[in-house]
Design a protein around this motif. Structure first.
Motif, PDB file in Angstrom:
ATOM      1  N   VAL A 128     -38.855 -21.451  10.551  1.00 52.24           N
ATOM      2  CA  VAL A 128     -39.527 -22.427   9.705  1.00 52.24           C
ATOM      3  C   VAL A 128     -39.440 -21.997   8.241  1.00 52.24           C
ATOM      4  N   ASN A 129     -39.435 -22.986   7.345  1.00 56.95           N
ATOM      5  CA  ASN A 129     -39.448 -22.713   5.907  1.00 56.95           C
ATOM      6  C   ASN A 129     -40.862 -22.342   5.468  1.00 56.95           C
ATOM      7  N   LEU A 130     -40.988 -21.277   4.658  1.00 63.86           N
ATOM      8  CA  LEU A 130     -42.298 -20.806   4.211  1.00 63.86           C
ATOM      9  C   LEU A 130     -42.360 -20.716   2.690  1.00 63.86           C
ATOM     10  N   GLU A 131     -43.506 -21.119   2.146  1.00 58.50           N
ATOM     11  CA  GLU A 131     -43.764 -20.965   0.709  1.00 58.50           C
ATOM     12  C   GLU A 131     -45.253 -20.782   0.491  1.00 58.50           C
ATOM     13  N   ARG A 132     -45.617 -19.785  -0.299  1.00 57.93           N
ATOM     14  CA  ARG A 132     -47.017 -19.615  -0.683  1.00 57.93           C
ATOM     15  C   ARG A 132     -47.394 -20.654  -1.742  1.00 57.93           C
ATOM     16  N   ALA A 133     -48.694 -20.964  -1.818  1.00 56.39           N
ATOM     17  CA  ALA A 133     -49.166 -21.868  -2.860  1.00 56.39           C
ATOM     18  C   ALA A 133     -48.819 -21.296  -4.228  1.00 56.39           C
ATOM     19  N   MET A 134     -48.486 -22.180  -5.162  1.00 55.87           N
ATOM     20  CA  MET A 134     -48.063 -21.730  -6.487  1.00 55.87           C
ATOM     21  C   MET A 134     -49.241 -21.168  -7.283  1.00 55.87           C
ATOM     22  N   ARG A 135     -48.934 -20.245  -8.195  1.00 55.55           N
ATOM     23  CA  ARG A 135     -49.920 -19.699  -9.116  1.00 55.55           C
ATOM     24  C   ARG A 135     -49.673 -20.280 -10.499  1.00 55.55           C
ATOM     25  N   ALA A 136     -50.717 -20.346 -11.311  1.00 58.83           N
ATOM     26  CA  ALA A 136     -50.593 -20.969 -12.631  1.00 58.83           C
ATOM     27  C   ALA A 136     -49.559 -20.271 -13.506  1.00 58.83           C
ATOM     28  N   ARG A 137     -49.353 -18.965 -13.287  1.00 56.86           N
ATOM     29  CA  ARG A 137     -48.437 -18.230 -14.151  1.00 56.86           C
ATOM     30  C   ARG A 137     -46.992 -18.256 -13.646  1.00 56.86           C
ATOM     31  N   ASP A 138     -46.749 -18.888 -12.479  1.00 57.77           N
ATOM     32  CA  ASP A 138     -45.407 -18.902 -11.915  1.00 57.77           C
ATOM     33  C   ASP A 138     -44.484 -19.858 -12.659  1.00 57.77           C
ATOM     34  N   ARG A 139     -43.163 -19.590 -12.569  1.00 57.63           N
ATOM     35  CA  ARG A 139     -42.185 -20.556 -13.030  1.00 57.63           C
ATOM     36  C   ARG A 139     -42.209 -21.747 -12.070  1.00 57.63           C
ATOM     37  N   PHE A 140     -42.003 -22.929 -12.619  1.00 50.63           N
ATOM     38  CA  PHE A 140     -42.076 -24.154 -11.822  1.00 50.63           C
ATOM     39  C   PHE A 140     -40.651 -24.646 -11.597  1.00 50.63           C
ATOM     40  N   GLY A 141     -39.994 -24.123 -10.534  1.00 44.44           N
ATOM     41  CA  GLY A 141     -38.581 -24.395 -10.336  1.00 44.44           C
ATOM     42  C   GLY A 141     -38.257 -25.662  -9.581  1.00 44.44           C
ATOM     43  N   GLY A 142     -39.219 -26.244  -8.860  1.00 44.60           N
ATOM     44  CA  GLY A 142     -38.930 -27.433  -8.074  1.00 44.60           C
ATOM     45  C   GLY A 142     -39.620 -28.657  -8.634  1.00 44.60           C
ATOM     46  N   HIS A 143     -40.515 -29.275  -7.832  1.00 48.06           N
ATOM     47  CA  HIS A 143     -41.346 -30.370  -8.319  1.00 48.06           C
ATOM     48  C   HIS A 143     -42.698 -30.265  -7.608  1.00 48.06           C
ATOM     49  N   PHE A 144     -43.664 -31.071  -8.014  1.00 49.45           N
ATOM     50  CA  PHE A 144     -44.991 -30.999  -7.404  1.00 49.45           C
ATOM     51  C   PHE A 144     -44.924 -31.416  -5.936  1.00 49.45           C
ATOM     52  N   VAL A 145     -45.248 -30.478  -5.044  1.00 50.32           N
ATOM     53  CA  VAL A 145     -45.263 -30.728  -3.605  1.00 50.32           C
ATOM     54  C   VAL A 145     -46.659 -30.382  -3.097  1.00 50.32           C
ATOM     55  N   SER A 146     -47.326 -31.341  -2.472  1.00 47.72           N
ATOM     56  CA  SER A 146     -48.716 -31.133  -2.063  1.00 47.72           C
ATOM     57  C   SER A 146     -48.832 -30.481  -0.689  1.00 47.72           C
ATOM     58  N   GLY A 147     -47.781 -30.592   0.126  1.00 47.92           N
ATOM     59  CA  GLY A 147     -47.866 -30.089   1.481  1.00 47.92           C
ATOM     60  C   GLY A 147     -48.498 -31.078   2.443  1.00 47.92           C
ATOM     61  N   HIS A 148     -48.625 -32.344   2.005  1.00 45.30           N
ATOM     62  CA  HIS A 148     -49.170 -33.410   2.843  1.00 45.30           C
ATOM     63  C   HIS A 148     -48.020 -34.337   3.228  1.00 45.30           C
ATOM     64  N   VAL A 149     -47.597 -34.254   4.465  1.00 44.43           N
ATOM     65  CA  VAL A 149     -46.414 -34.976   4.929  1.00 44.43           C
ATOM     66  C   VAL A 149     -46.659 -36.484   4.954  1.00 44.43           C
ATOM     67  N   ASP A 150     -45.711 -37.245   4.392  1.00 38.93           N
ATOM     68  CA  ASP A 150     -45.809 -38.702   4.383  1.00 38.93           C
ATOM     69  C   ASP A 150     -45.154 -39.334   5.602  1.00 38.93           C
ATOM     70  N   ALA A 151     -44.081 -38.717   6.082  1.00 45.49           N
ATOM     71  CA  ALA A 151     -43.344 -39.314   7.198  1.00 45.49           C
ATOM     72  C   ALA A 151     -42.480 -38.261   7.868  1.00 45.49           C
ATOM     73  N   VAL A 152     -42.056 -38.562   9.070  1.00 43.24           N
ATOM     74  CA  VAL A 152     -41.074 -37.738   9.767  1.00 43.24           C
ATOM     75  C   VAL A 152     -39.746 -38.492   9.723  1.00 43.24           C
TER      76      VAL A 152
END
Length: 219
Positions: A81-105
């Protein structure tokens, strides 16, 4: 909140299943470096809460709502499975805003290679099509990706070699399912423009031309 930049591929080591829920243990090294009970970790794009952990893994619960609306119900012992920790305010923002709330399969319907890129076409439910735009952002199994083409029933993405290496997407086969989260900005704009929110009569949230004039927004 996440960025869609996958930190590592974890391996599911055990699953305790109930009818519409499960408890899942995942072997991981990177995301457990500074983990605490209660932390959020994205598992295939689903925001889950750490209930226990060790140096080499952690455990999460999947509740009925998540079980029914994501592809985690099909995960088995030994799956990656793909894993990512929640972002921290001081981190670089390399992707886009992802909430972790799935909209669809979504379902993978086509795959092909072109030079060093892997193209994947994914079919999604009809109600999600308005949120897709060419060159826009989308999260697929928690991975921040660019939409390369929009079709009548879905979209196409292209994986660079690094994404093929660092995520589980290159290992997926035609017919397999993936978790989809549309760009949150697109969803908010759609809600505003289509007036899906209907305030109660007399509500202060009911914006009218007269109210805008009253507060000086219109001349």
């Amino acid at each position: 909140m996440f960025t869609g930049i996958v930190e590592e591929k974890g391996k599911v080591t055990s699953i305790q299943r109930k009818r519409e829920s499960l408890t899942m243990s995942i072997a991981a090294v990177t995301v457990t470096e500074d983990v605490s009970i209660g932390d959020s970790i994205s598992v295939n794009g689903v925001c889950l809460t750490v209930t226990s952990y060790q140096e080499d893994g952690f455990t999460v619960d999947v509740i009925p709502e998540t079980f029914r609306t994501s592809s985690l119900s099909g995960v088995t012992t030994g799956s990656y499975v793909n894993l990512e920790r929640a972002m921290r305010a001081r981190d670089r923002f390399g992707g886009h805003f992802v909430s972790g709330h799935v909209d669809a399969v979504g379902t993978i319907v086509k795959q092909w290679r072109e030079a060093n890129a892997l193209y994947i076409t994914i079919e999604v439910p009809e109600e999600g099509l308005p949120y897709l735009s060419e060159k826009g952002s989308i999260s697929v199994d928690g991975t921040s990706l660019t939409v390369f083409a929009v079709h009548a029933s879905g979209f196409t993405i292209s994986l660079i070699p690094e994404t093929q290496r660092a995520t589980i997407l290159a290992e997926k086969q035609t017919g397999e399912t993936v978790n989809i989260e549309y760009d949150v900005l697109a969803k908010y704009i759609d809600r505003l423009l289509t007036a899906k929110y209907q305030p109660a009569a007399g509500s202060s949230a009911n914006i009218t031309t007269e109210k805008l004039e009253q507060f000086g927004f219109l001349d």
